[in-house]
Motif scaffolding. Structure first.
Motif, PDB file in Angstrom:
ATOM      1  N   THR A  17      11.851  -2.754   5.267  1.00  0.00           N
ATOM      2  CA  THR A  17      11.885  -1.111   5.239  1.00  0.00           C
ATOM      3  C   THR A  17      11.570  -0.479   4.034  1.00  0.00           C
ATOM      4  O   THR A  17      10.644   0.396   3.665  1.00  0.00           O
ATOM      5  N   ALA A  18      12.160  -1.011   2.879  1.00  0.00           N
ATOM      6  CA  ALA A  18      11.829  -0.414   1.467  1.00  0.00           C
ATOM      7  C   ALA A  18      10.276  -0.667   1.159  1.00  0.00           C
ATOM      8  O   ALA A  18       9.854   0.207   0.511  1.00  0.00           O
ATOM      9  N   ARG A  19       9.780  -2.018   1.501  1.00  0.00           N
ATOM     10  CA  ARG A  19       8.469  -2.189   1.149  1.00  0.00           C
ATOM     11  C   ARG A  19       7.707  -1.069   1.971  1.00  0.00           C
ATOM     12  O   ARG A  19       6.541  -0.708   1.358  1.00  0.00           O
ATOM     13  N   LEU A  20       7.870  -1.137   3.108  1.00  0.00           N
ATOM     14  CA  LEU A  20       6.912   0.065   3.844  1.00  0.00           C
ATOM     15  C   LEU A  20       7.095   1.533   3.295  1.00  0.00           C
ATOM     16  O   LEU A  20       6.023   2.120   3.481  1.00  0.00           O
ATOM     17  N   VAL A  21       8.234   1.797   3.071  1.00  0.00           N
ATOM     18  CA  VAL A  21       8.223   3.162   2.511  1.00  0.00           C
ATOM     19  C   VAL A  21       7.661   3.261   1.286  1.00  0.00           C
ATOM     20  O   VAL A  21       6.832   4.426   0.972  1.00  0.00           O
ATOM     21  N   ALA A  22       7.739   2.327   0.287  1.00  0.00           N
ATOM     22  CA  ALA A  22       6.966   2.361  -0.995  1.00  0.00           C
ATOM     23  C   ALA A  22       5.648   2.725  -0.755  1.00  0.00           C
ATOM     24  O   ALA A  22       4.909   3.362  -1.459  1.00  0.00           O
ATOM     25  N   THR A  23       5.071   1.641  -0.076  1.00  0.00           N
ATOM     26  CA  THR A  23       3.649   1.483   0.336  1.00  0.00           C
ATOM     27  C   THR A  23       3.231   2.740   0.951  1.00  0.00           C
ATOM     28  O   THR A  23       2.087   3.221   0.535  1.00  0.00           O
ATOM     29  N   ALA A  24       4.035   3.338   1.862  1.00  0.00           N
ATOM     30  CA  ALA A  24       3.435   4.599   2.503  1.00  0.00           C
ATOM     31  C   ALA A  24       3.346   5.814   1.260  1.00  0.00           C
ATOM     32  O   ALA A  24       2.538   6.407   1.491  1.00  0.00           O
ATOM     33  N   ILE A  25       4.398   5.852   0.614  1.00  0.00           N
ATOM     34  CA  ILE A  25       4.436   7.010  -0.334  1.00  0.00           C
ATOM     35  C   ILE A  25       3.246   6.595  -1.704  1.00  0.00           C
ATOM     36  O   ILE A  25       2.642   7.688  -1.965  1.00  0.00           O
ATOM     37  N   ALA A  26       3.177   5.431  -1.908  1.00  0.00           N
ATOM     38  CA  ALA A  26       1.789   4.884  -3.090  1.00  0.00           C
ATOM     39  C   ALA A  26       0.717   5.305  -2.468  1.00  0.00           C
ATOM     40  O   ALA A  26      -0.274   6.150  -2.929  1.00  0.00           O
ATOM     41  N   ARG A  27       0.562   5.118  -1.222  1.00  0.00           N
ATOM     42  CA  ARG A  27      -0.808   5.748  -0.644  1.00  0.00           C
ATOM     43  C   ARG A  27      -0.979   7.084  -0.457  1.00  0.00           C
ATOM     44  O   ARG A  27      -1.888   7.791  -0.967  1.00  0.00           O
ATOM     45  N   ARG A  28       0.318   7.882  -0.401  1.00  0.00           N
ATOM     46  CA  ARG A  28       0.002   9.448  -0.202  1.00  0.00           C
ATOM     47  C   ARG A  28      -0.015   9.774  -1.676  1.00  0.00           C
ATOM     48  O   ARG A  28      -0.608  10.832  -1.734  1.00  0.00           O
ATOM     49  N   THR A  29       0.606   9.363  -2.580  1.00  0.00           N
ATOM     50  CA  THR A  29       0.335   9.557  -3.906  1.00  0.00           C
ATOM     51  C   THR A  29      -0.778   9.385  -4.600  1.00  0.00           C
ATOM     52  O   THR A  29      -1.018   9.977  -5.486  1.00  0.00           O
ATOM     53  N   GLY A  30      -1.809   8.571  -3.868  1.00  0.00           N
ATOM     54  CA  GLY A  30      -2.837   8.507  -4.512  1.00  0.00           C
ATOM     55  C   GLY A  30      -3.192   7.141  -5.218  1.00  0.00           C
ATOM     56  O   GLY A  30      -4.155   6.869  -5.797  1.00  0.00           O
ATOM     57  N   VAL A  31      -2.260   6.180  -4.927  1.00  0.00           N
ATOM     58  CA  VAL A  31      -2.563   4.744  -5.565  1.00  0.00           C
ATOM     59  C   VAL A  31      -3.788   4.115  -4.717  1.00  0.00           C
ATOM     60  O   VAL A  31      -3.818   4.316  -3.567  1.00  0.00           O
ATOM     61  N   GLU A  32      -4.839   3.406  -5.454  1.00  0.00           N
ATOM     62  CA  GLU A  32      -5.942   2.983  -4.752  1.00  0.00           C
ATOM     63  C   GLU A  32      -5.654   2.004  -3.772  1.00  0.00           C
ATOM     64  O   GLU A  32      -4.666   1.145  -3.912  1.00  0.00           O
ATOM     65  N   GLU A  33      -6.218   1.731  -2.682  1.00  0.00           N
ATOM     66  CA  GLU A  33      -6.057   1.069  -1.561  1.00  0.00           C
ATOM     67  C   GLU A  33      -5.917  -0.557  -2.125  1.00  0.00           C
ATOM     68  O   GLU A  33      -4.956  -1.190  -1.553  1.00  0.00           O
ATOM     69  N   SER A  34      -6.769  -0.875  -2.901  1.00  0.00           N
ATOM     70  CA  SER A  34      -6.843  -2.030  -3.693  1.00  0.00           C
ATOM     71  C   SER A  34      -5.412  -2.559  -4.355  1.00  0.00           C
ATOM     72  O   SER A  34      -5.208  -3.853  -4.341  1.00  0.00           O
ATOM     73  N   LEU A  35      -4.607  -1.524  -4.768  1.00  0.00           N
ATOM     74  CA  LEU A  35      -3.424  -1.870  -5.460  1.00  0.00           C
ATOM     75  C   LEU A  35      -2.323  -1.816  -4.570  1.00  0.00           C
ATOM     76  O   LEU A  35      -0.890  -2.144  -4.775  1.00  0.00           O
ATOM     77  N   LEU A  36      -2.402  -1.472  -3.203  1.00  0.00           N
ATOM     78  CA  LEU A  36      -1.057  -1.224  -2.401  1.00  0.00           C
ATOM     79  C   LEU A  36      -0.513  -2.495  -2.067  1.00  0.00           C
ATOM     80  O   LEU A  36       0.777  -2.670  -1.895  1.00  0.00           O
ATOM     81  N   ASP A  37      -1.385  -3.559  -2.012  1.00  0.00           N
ATOM     82  CA  ASP A  37      -0.639  -4.856  -1.691  1.00  0.00           C
ATOM     83  C   ASP A  37       0.184  -5.304  -2.982  1.00  0.00           C
ATOM     84  O   ASP A  37       1.232  -5.631  -2.611  1.00  0.00           O
ATOM     85  N   GLU A  38      -0.003  -4.860  -3.952  1.00  0.00           N
ATOM     86  CA  GLU A  38       0.868  -5.109  -5.103  1.00  0.00           C
ATOM     87  C   GLU A  38       1.862  -4.371  -5.324  1.00  0.00           C
ATOM     88  O   GLU A  38       2.848  -4.780  -5.645  1.00  0.00           O
ATOM     89  N   VAL A  39       1.613  -3.105  -5.135  1.00  0.00           N
ATOM     90  CA  VAL A  39       2.724  -2.387  -4.775  1.00  0.00           C
ATOM     91  C   VAL A  39       3.961  -3.029  -3.786  1.00  0.00           C
ATOM     92  O   VAL A  39       5.174  -3.087  -4.027  1.00  0.00           O
ATOM     93  N   ARG A  40       3.440  -3.306  -2.569  1.00  0.00           N
ATOM     94  CA  ARG A  40       4.266  -3.748  -1.437  1.00  0.00           C
ATOM     95  C   ARG A  40       5.032  -4.926  -2.104  1.00  0.00           C
ATOM     96  O   ARG A  40       6.158  -5.192  -1.892  1.00  0.00           O
TER      97      ARG A  40
END
Lengths: 143, 116
Positions: A17-40
């Protein structure tokens, strides 16, 4: 600066759940799609480490995550309350040295390899892992 | 996605099919399967990770644990993985030097056959 805070019990099931929330907010904040896997992965690693530490030392205490949109960066801080003085050390890779205690340091090694900027603050009162990634102006400006 | 596990034996190699997410929540199931396979005498394991969406250090620990178990019986544990996001984790941790990593099950079977 906009902030989302999440606290969760030290249960492995909540890490996803924490991973999903962080990824969703990262996307909304404008983190590049290519970095979202790394954030997750990095957020998952930090939360997994915290869950394991709490289960060993203080299973009743919650783990806290703060997700911030701060001056063009997406910043995540995972804080636990389990005593820690973990320090990563360089070691040669050999199956014989891959003990459970050595493997427990893999999480931080993975985070260090993934996040653009990482700081680890171990202390007797708990560990705080702060990591951040660039957020592009094309993202949604508010959380 | 949760974790789906399946296994079969082909040409003396036990192929473990893994699908979904391997993390702190699901990794114990993979650990149990690997331990069970080794306890039943399967010492040459090939873990197919082509359908794995997510792998964290807990999952790495389970794979290393499996490798240590089969090595105790002169066995092997190798991987099939071509996904860059999964391979990256093996590279960061240096585990590409520890595991044999193949591009396909057929390629791994061929290499295993040559080793016999």
């Amino acid at each position: 600066m906009a902030t989302v805070e999440l606290t969760f019990s030290a249960l492995p099931a909540h890490v996803r759940t924490a991973r999903l929330v962080a990824t969703a907010i990262a996307r909304r904040t404008g983190v590049e799609e290519s970095l979202l896997d790394e954030v997750r992965l990095a957020v998952g690693e930090a939360c997994s480490r915290a869950v394991e530490a709490h289960r060993a030392h203080c299973p009743g205490e919650p783990i806290r995550i703060e997700l911030r949109d701060d001056s063009g960066r997406f910043e995540v801080t995972v804080s636990d309350q389990a005593p820690s003085d973990e320090i990563m050390q360089e070691r040669t890779m050999d199956l014989g040295v891959l003990s459970d205690s050595f493997l427990s340091g893999f999480g931080i090694a993975v985070i260090a390899g993934l996040a653009d900027d990482v700081e680890v603050f171990p202390s007797p009162k708990g560990m705080r892992i702060r990591m951040s990634w660039p957020a592009t102006p094309n993202g949604h400006p508010s959380l | 996605m949760d974790l789906k596990l399946d296994h079969r034996t082909e040409d003396g190699l036990t192929i473990v099919e893994v699908e979904g997410e391997i993390d702190v929540y699901t990794a114990p199931r993979l650990r149990e399967l690997l331990i069970d396979l080794v306890n039943k005498g399967n010492f040459h394991l090939l873990v197919n990770m082509e359908k794995v969406d997510f792998l964290d250090s807990t999952g790495l620990g389970v794979l290393v644990g499996g490798l240590k178990r089969v090595r105790a019986h002169d066995g092997s544990l190798e991987l099939v993985c071509t996904q860059e996001r999964i391979l990256k984790i093996f590279r960061i941790t240096g585990l590409t030097k520890v595991f044999g990593i193949y591009a396909s099950v057929d390629e791994a079977k061929e290499a295993h056959g040559k080793d016999k």
